[in-house]
Design an enzyme around this catalytic site. Structure first.
Site: not given
Length: 424
Positions: A81, A116, A256, A327
């Site tokens: 996400t 998430t 995250c 990422r």
């Protein structure tokens, strides 16, 4: 536990989940990436999250054929996400995964999301997609739950089975089933959240809390830099107090901490609240790459070195140490800034995949033996290889060069007399 489990998305999160369940149950592992499926069938995990030995001893049916999901009645969705270029939540992978599952879902199936999201996303964004493509009614024909992932890429201590699992379900009965399924493999136990929204909120604030605390450390590092005080020494002194929180300054990237707060701020603004503290922290952390790059230039000038054409060796490109994940790495922003100043940058990373670095950033990663001594040596990511052999790597800077140590892992006594050490 008599549920047939499937995991949709076999990346950094989904694969460890599938492998852990596969140690005790038969699991269907689905991913749209056919080359990823072939690699896993051959016992190879490019993310390095699961060893070849563990892959060999787990009962997983790897597939890229969504029809195989019909054999499951407990489907876990663990897809990325991310955020878009405007820092807005990008639910495209989640919606597409919901479409895929919706097309093959059978009655009485429970679909559990691990991705998430902001509070409300499972029921407001995902359930309508499942209903549309299945023709079934959620809460009557099938059910949903939410159990936020807590995978920490590269961490071999805090693993899927050793971290307490937050679980939630659409009804008390569904919650009991979700808890039973996860309890069958998670040795640390489960925590039953009172609702799906509570579980979603719990996940998104875990990393928001870390983001804000790191932002405070980064702002302090900037202040201490202006005061000519060593931030490491300050934190060491403050750390002697029993309740001082052990956060350090640094780049905040990855999938995250550098992303999740934007999911919460998006939802906050949607309901009419402007989240000042969270967004202020995000601004500080997102600007650290520029701050570090500007200090590279300042240190070059202090050393009497030419900026235009100065050479830089960058050690580390991934978003964190001992992990190949590229990422949302912020190191690339430092590299781009330095190139704009006219510096010649060479990059090495002992963990990253060269093909991915080329694909994502157009960078040609160099092997260590291809690096020549440079005006600047930038320790960007403290991979174990670099830390264990720090003295050898320091030789990649010229005798009067500049050492940039982002995470504070270089001891000042290892620095040559004419070299200049700068760190956050």
């Amino acid at each position: 536990m008599n549920r047939k489990i499937a995991v949709v998305g076999l990346g950094y999160v989904g694969l460890p989940v599938a492998v852990t369940f596969g140690n005790k149950h038969k699991v269907i592992g689905f991913d749209i990436n056919e080359s990823r499926i072939e690699e896993l069938k051959n016992g190879y995990d490019r993310t390095n999250e699961v060893t070849d030995e563990k892959l060999k001893h787990t009962d997983i049916e790897y597939t890229s054929n969504s029809e195989d999901l019909k054999k499951a009645d407990f489907i876990i969705i663990a897809v990325p996400t991310p955020i878009d270029k405007h820092n807005k939540p990008d639910l495209f992978p989640l919606i597409k995964a919901s479409e895929t599952v919706g097309k093959v879902i059978t009655p009485d199936t429970i679909v559990v999301y691990e991705s998430t999201v902001y509070p409300g996303a499972t029921e407001e964004d995902c359930v309508p997609v499942l209903e549309k493509y299945s023709g079934l009614v959620c809460g009557k024909d099938f059910y949903v739950g939410y159990s936020p992932e807590r995978i920490n890429p590269g961490d071999k201590v805090h693993t899927f089975e050793t971290i307490t699992k937050v679980v939630s379900g659409q009804t008390p009965e569904v919650l009991d089933v979700v808890a039973e399924v996860y309890s069958s493999v998670v040795t640390a136990g489960v925590h039953k959240a009172s609702s799906i929204k509570v579980a979603e909120a719990a996940k998104v604030i875990e990393n928001t809390q870390r983001d804000v605390n790191i932002a405070l450390m980064n702002e302090l590092a900037i202040i201490f830099g202006k005061l000519d005080i060593d931030t490491n020494e300050v934190l060491k002194a403050s750390g002697t107090k029993w309740n001082f929180l052990n956060f350090k300054p640094g780049l905040v990237g990855g999938h995250c901490i550098g992303v999740d707060p934007y999911y919460l701020t998006h939802k906050a603004q949607e309901v009419g609240h402007h989240p000042e503290v969270i967004l202020a922290g995000r601004r500080i952390n997102d600007n650290m790459a520029q701050y570090i790059a500007s200090n590279v230039i300042k240190e070059l000038l202090k050393q009497g070195l030419e900026v235009q054409g100065a050479t830089v060796n960058v050690l580390g490109l991934t978003f964190k140490e001992n992990c190949p994940d590229l990422r949302n790495t912020k190191v690339i922003h430092i590299i781009e800034e330095l190139k704009e100043y006219g510096l010649k940058v060479t990059v090495n990373d002992v963990e990253a995949d060269k093909t991915e670095a080329k694909k994502f950033f157009g960078l040609d990663l160099k092997d260590v033996n291809e690096l020549e001594t440079a005006d600047v040596l930038l320790f960007a990511v403290p991979h174990k290889e670099y830390i264990d052999n720090v003295k050898e790597y320091l030789n990649l800077a010229k005798e009067n060069g500049v050492l940039i140590d982002i995470k504070g892992n270089i001891n000042s006594e290892d620095v040559q007399m004419n070299q200049k050490l700068w760190r956050l």
